[in-house]
Enzyme design. Sequence first.
Site, PDB file in Angstrom:
ATOM      1  N   SER A   1       0.819  -1.212   0.000  1.00 46.86           N
ATOM      2  CA  SER A   1       0.000   0.000   0.000  1.00 46.86           C
ATOM      3  C   SER A   1       0.852   1.260   0.000  1.00 46.86           C
ATOM      4  CB  SER A   1      -0.989   0.069   1.169  1.00 46.86           C
ATOM      5  OG  SER A   1      -1.914  -0.989   1.124  1.00 46.86           O
TER       6      SER A   1
ATOM      7  N   ASP B   1      -4.003   2.030  -2.312  1.00 46.11           N
ATOM      8  CA  ASP B   1      -3.356   3.251  -2.784  1.00 46.11           C
ATOM      9  C   ASP B   1      -4.350   4.408  -2.652  1.00 46.11           C
ATOM     10  OD1 ASP B   1      -1.349   1.447  -3.428  1.00 46.11           O
ATOM     11  OD2 ASP B   1      -2.018   1.258  -5.502  1.00 46.11           O
TER      12      ASP B   1
ATOM     13  N   SER C   1      -2.557  -3.809  -3.051  1.00 40.38           N
ATOM     14  CA  SER C   1      -1.964  -2.580  -2.538  1.00 40.38           C
ATOM     15  C   SER C   1      -3.057  -1.526  -2.400  1.00 40.38           C
ATOM     16  CB  SER C   1      -0.873  -2.077  -3.491  1.00 40.38           C
ATOM     17  OG  SER C   1      -0.256  -0.917  -2.999  1.00 40.38           O
TER      18      SER C   1
END
Length: 383
Positions: free
Chosen positions: A253, A293, A291
């Site tokens: 992340s 984001d 991830s």
Amino acid sequence: MTAEDGGLVGPHAATPSGKPRARSLGIPFDGTPGPWNAITDVPGVEIGYATLIRGTSVRTGVTAIHPRGAAGAGDPVAAGFFSQNGNGEMTGVSWINESGTFGGPVAITNTHAVGIAHAAIVAWAVRHHPHLADLWLLPVAAETWDGYLNDINSPHVTERDGLDALQGATGGPVEEGSLGGGTGMICYQFKGGNGTASRQVGFAGTTYTVGVFVQANFGRRDELTLAGVPVGRLLADDNPMAARRATPGGAGSVIAIVATDAPLFPHQCTALARRVTLGLARTGTTGSHFSGDLFLAFSTANPGAFTVDGDIMPGAADEGYGQLRFVPWGAMDRFYAAVVESTEEAVANALVANEDMTGRDGHRVPGLPRDRVAELFRSRGTA
């Protein structure tokens, strides 16, 4: 020449403690940085850390950012949020999407400590701005996952740590690397964490600043690109995470906070937050499904614009009109470029200002080999 051998000195080349930054390795970047090349170049912005490194398995912490400084909490800033991929958490964004504003600090920590960071902001407001706590609070607390190096499932992060970060925040130059919420983070399978950069933007005879701060915990080694050079593929050796199956490559992340003193509408802040994706892309990532984001942008301009006589909840007797001064949409391209450039450099700074780290279960993550990176750019005639 590097900051370490005396060739390049100053805040653009080294952090306050002397850690090298990306420019010290000869990595070229576009745009004109502010004095500190940091998010704190935006007047009023303050940042603080609480860093927890204990024994063999605690590698975590809390980062705090005050948009108008600690004293300015309660005067909402125009703001916008963008999720590139939602496998993460940032609290408070429902109200940001609804109102285009938020009025308190931002805290960033590890995935399982978001609730603690949220509670710390409430406790800080009760202590320092009780009038806000008497109304309502919707704190902004965000996270990335540090469970490879940190014992994330144990309650190491406390409300006291969050308070320490919030109360210790200052302006000026910013430390980068493995501090605060970024302590246990990994970027492109090198040691990651915190990075920041800024750009100056001229408009209508005024110089404004755009600053970006990242908690960088994303990317596969083979993706890493610095100023167009495929660094990750050229430095593929020494990658202990390559054989790990529990966490897919690229997972982790990234949280990005964009600040500016340019006067903007909330929707223009959202447009700035979207441009973080382009700055990250310059560093090579394709955006892993695993991830989270998440990006937040705010403008510190127009103080008092979202209150009536200083009150964020005016009664009928306090009715009055608010006003916003703003950069015309047609002039926004230069601000978009500043976000992209600052994001790219902030990620590079997070990587460069780091060393090897060993943590939970003996897991080791190498630091970016700065000498080899510097040689790559020297060999290309850019250093």
